[in-house]
Design a protein around this motif. Sequence first.
Motif, PDB file in Angstrom:
ATOM      1  N   ARG A   1      15.767 -13.651  27.567  1.00 24.92           N
ATOM      2  CA  ARG A   1      17.087 -14.270  27.674  1.00 24.92           C
ATOM      3  C   ARG A   1      16.910 -15.763  27.908  1.00 24.92           C
ATOM      4  O   ARG A   1      16.122 -16.179  28.761  1.00 24.92           O
ATOM      5  N   LEU A   2      17.657 -16.592  27.184  1.00 21.59           N
ATOM      6  CA  LEU A   2      17.467 -18.035  27.285  1.00 21.59           C
ATOM      7  C   LEU A   2      18.829 -18.735  27.307  1.00 21.59           C
ATOM      8  O   LEU A   2      19.586 -18.652  26.349  1.00 21.59           O
ATOM      9  N   TRP A   3      19.112 -19.384  28.424  1.00 16.48           N
ATOM     10  CA  TRP A   3      20.350 -20.144  28.583  1.00 16.48           C
ATOM     11  C   TRP A   3      20.035 -21.615  28.808  1.00 16.48           C
ATOM     12  O   TRP A   3      19.095 -21.961  29.538  1.00 16.48           O
ATOM     13  N   ILE A   4      20.825 -22.464  28.191  1.00 12.25           N
ATOM     14  CA  ILE A   4      20.838 -23.895  28.489  1.00 12.25           C
ATOM     15  C   ILE A   4      22.231 -24.209  29.009  1.00 12.25           C
ATOM     16  O   ILE A   4      23.229 -23.893  28.356  1.00 12.25           O
ATOM     17  N   TYR A   5      22.309 -24.775  30.208  1.00 17.72           N
ATOM     18  CA  TYR A   5      23.621 -25.098  30.765  1.00 17.72           C
ATOM     19  C   TYR A   5      23.687 -26.571  31.116  1.00 17.72           C
ATOM     20  O   TYR A   5      22.660 -27.238  31.292  1.00 17.72           O
TER      21      TYR A   5
END
Length: 493
Positions: free
Chosen positions: A402-406
């Motif tokens: 899982r990969l999030w950029i916020y």
Amino acid sequence: MEVTTLKSLLLLLLSFHLLAIHTFCNANQINNLRKFIRSQKLNSASHTESWNKEDGAYRPLSSVYIGSQDGLMEADKIDTLPGQPKGVDFNQYAGFVTVDPKNGRALFYYFVESPQNSSTKPLVLWLNGGPGCSSLGFGAMEELGPFRVNSDGKTLYRNEYAWNNVANVIFLESPAGVGFSYSNTSSDYTTGDKKTAEDSYTFLVNWLERFPQYKSRDFYITGESYAGHYVPQLAYTILSNNNSTNQTIINLKGIAIGNAWIDDNTGVKGTYDYYWTHALNSDETNAGINKYCDFVTGNFSSICNKYQDLGDEEVGDLDAYNIYAPFCNQSAPKSGSPGSVKDFDPCSSDYVLSYLNLAEVQTALHAEATEWEACGGHLVQWTDSPPTILPTIQQLMAGGIRLWIYSGDVDSVVSVTTSRYAIKTFKLAIDTAWHPWYTSNEVGGYVEEYQGLTFVTVRGSGHTVPSYQPERALTMIYSFLQGTIPPSSQGNH
């Protein structure tokens, strides 16, 4: 014509960090980024090639130190922190984990378990950036940790939106030379991206021996700023070593990076475009930057540099990490009542500096008596920093984690614009179109879900998202850990 390559950008920044006066302020995570691009020379001994092989193959480290951890978990347990509020209902631990016994190199950590159901909740590692800034001073004490420091610099108040509400959280001071982390070998204070990833991995393997109940737990890595390098690099190192049958298998499920510096070309272009779209630059300056600066090859001519300098000057004297925030005013009268986590105090870093240098606090944390600093510390030189982390991120997406950029949307240093430009280079298909998400019946930000990556903005937040918008940050990270996008309606959370 003088030409400056964007390839040198991060190393110029690093030189500044390691030589500047180490004032403890939020801006130290990427201080005066644009101002030092053209004012310093590239260190010829440094290298900036791709951080890892780009053929997609994960390669384990040749050797990893694993020491005996018997009895150390119990020894690291904190009885109580000086000045902590009443009613603390979770376990706290702090101490050193040796990563190189020969050189005497050890990393300092602070760990907080969740007040409820800690045995079933995931394990999260938090890393601050800089490079060379403390995850204890920033992450734990100003952002997502369970406490904030009052204006007296001696007492703490509870952060009701701390991330240990939804996870068990480790704050790691890395590399050696940052905060309380140290080495007995002075050459260790010359370091870089590669060594930082290797030491952080060695820390994790040994920490899991010390806390064996977490060995099979779902594990996530989070961080901000220059941790846009640290987090993907550590994740890559973990996946590489998970393939080695004689190593501890770390159950890595995902990473989340906030206001993250991950690519030089899109980072610089995004900054100046952010200036213009937020009324911080003139039309003429913006036109000059876009006409004369080559953001494709990364070559900057002298006239490009001139327009960028003008763009920096036009912004004026404001907090670039939250363009709408006030400066710290130490001469202003202080309230005698405890601080409020909902109203971030711009002088918080001063309070943290005072608190972490109290002898009784260092004793309670099981730290060595030292003059604690937020950034830089004993670091001398940063030897490697690739111009882009995008290939590493692509490998992680291919690996299925899982990969999030916020992104906090009022940070001009590593802006929401830079993140959008970087993501655009992947040319990903969109699974869920751009739309608002909600918390407490208000728009918390916006989200777009791609194949392999999720992008989330946090409305009204600066560079350190949990500092400025703690409730929204908690909603976001809870969604990340659950594997769902943040709630898309007012009643659905």
